[in-house]
Design a protein around this motif. Structure first.
Motif, PDB file in Angstrom:
ATOM      1  N   ARG A 155      -6.671 -57.429 -42.506  1.00 60.04           N
ATOM      2  CA  ARG A 155      -8.092 -57.785 -42.445  1.00 60.04           C
ATOM      3  C   ARG A 155      -8.501 -57.930 -40.983  1.00 60.04           C
ATOM      4  O   ARG A 155      -7.935 -58.757 -40.266  1.00 60.04           O
ATOM      5  N   VAL A 183     -13.980 -57.693 -42.118  1.00 59.21           N
ATOM      6  CA  VAL A 183     -14.536 -59.015 -42.422  1.00 59.21           C
ATOM      7  C   VAL A 183     -15.522 -59.350 -41.305  1.00 59.21           C
ATOM      8  O   VAL A 183     -15.127 -59.810 -40.227  1.00 59.21           O
ATOM      9  N   VAL A 200      -8.091 -64.320 -41.101  1.00 60.67           N
ATOM     10  CA  VAL A 200      -8.106 -62.876 -40.873  1.00 60.67           C
ATOM     11  C   VAL A 200      -6.902 -62.546 -40.004  1.00 60.67           C
ATOM     12  O   VAL A 200      -6.232 -63.445 -39.480  1.00 60.67           O
TER      13      VAL A 200
END
Length: 322
Positions: A155, A183, A200
């Motif tokens: 991510r 994200v 993340v």
């Protein structure tokens, strides 16, 4: 003579007059204070670089350089105000990827970035590829290997859709033929906060992440530019493991369309001399930037090439403005 033809002839005559007047205008330039628009609020990187250069540039020109912060629309409002100013070099604007190359390919701007009067690039710094401390990859090579094995599991944070921090990661996707999960955040600060918290995995941050790296809150895997970053010369470049990857965060200066070349050349020469001073390089280094003077034609060619790079990335990733 029809009205459209008459109007075109008048416009051509005006343009010819401006071109002919260019050398004479440059000799008397500047004849009054120069307005330097910073298209972002006070306190950011663009504003800091403008304030470092304004006083010595004013001294060199023999007229004060007055900074005007005019924020809004990702920097487009301030640049547009200068794009519509008289083309005499008395109104200038700071520019960056967000309002010249990365941003305009996602969100159209009221001005044509390639139609502005290019003066000079001023300073540049790499983006920092930083990761959460718990990521099971201790260096760039290990991260690329992990990314190739499990791209959907990685991510990446960004400062928002279409920002340079977003497009940098999409360029990595494109060059490696993988697909990380995006994200988006509303700015760099919240993205870094969530990265430190481990929510993340990676982030192509500006140099504001460097103190967190020094404090051990994040791990620096690589820098985005091919050139060595003076602040951390031992850090590898992303391009050492990812083909055709060489990008940077940069700031430059533009004038209104039609500003005579002699005026822009004068500004570029004065700025190059200022940026060559050791004390100026030291101050820029404190905020993570290196001097990067570039004459008008070269700066224009650089912007044109970067626009093409980001246009290809946006098309490949099917990025839409939010």
């Amino acid at each position: 003579m029809s009205f459209p033809i008459a109007r075109r002839a008048a416009a051509q005559g005006l343009l010819g007059g401006l071109i002919a007047a260019g050398p004479a205008m440059a000799q008397g330039y500047p004849s009054r204070p120069v307005r330097l628009v910073v298209p972002f609020p006070p306190g950011g990187g663009v504003d800091a670089v403008a304030r470092i250069l304004a006083e010595p540039l004013g001294t060199a020109l023999g007229q004060p350089v007055i900074i005007e912060n005019r924020a809004g629309a990702g920097g487009a409002i301030g640049v547009d105000s200068v794009a519509k100013a008289p083309p005499d070099g008395h109104a200038l604007s700071m520019v960056s990827p967000g309002n010249m190359t990365a941003g305009p390919v996602v969100r159209p701007t009221p001005y044509d970035p390639l139609g502005l009067g290019f003066v000079s690039m001023l300073a540049r710094s790499p983006l920092l590829l930083v990761c959460r401390n718990s990521l099971p990859a201790q260096d760039l090579a290990a991260f690329v290997a992990l990314l190739r094995r499990q791209p959907d599991a990685i991510r990446f944070a960004s400062g928002g859709v279409g920002t340079g921090t977003h497009l940098a990661a999409e360029l990595m996707n494109l060059r490696l033929g993988v697909r990380m999960v995006h994200v988006p955040y509303r700015g760099t600060a919240p993205a870094l906060t969530d990265l430190v918290a481990g929510n993340v995995d990676i982030f192509f941050s500006d140099t504001s992440a460097w103190p967190m790296v020094q404090q051990g809150q994040l791990r620096l895997l690589a820098v985005s530019s091919a050139a060595t970053w003076a602040t951390s010369p031992g850090t590898p470049s992303v391009g050492s493991a990812v083909p055709d990857f060489d990008i940077s965060n940069w700031y430059g200066l533009v004038a209104p369309p039609g500003t005579p070349a002699p005026v822009r050349d004068r500004l570029a020469a004065e700025l190059a001399a200022i940026l060559a001073r050791a004390e100026v390089a030291t101050v820029l280094g404190r905020i993570g930037f290196d001097p990067a003077p570039m004459p008008p034609d070269a700066f224009g060619a650089f912007v044109r090439a970067e626009l093409e790079t980001w246009r290809a990335v946006v098309q490949a990733a099917n990025i839409r403005a939010d």
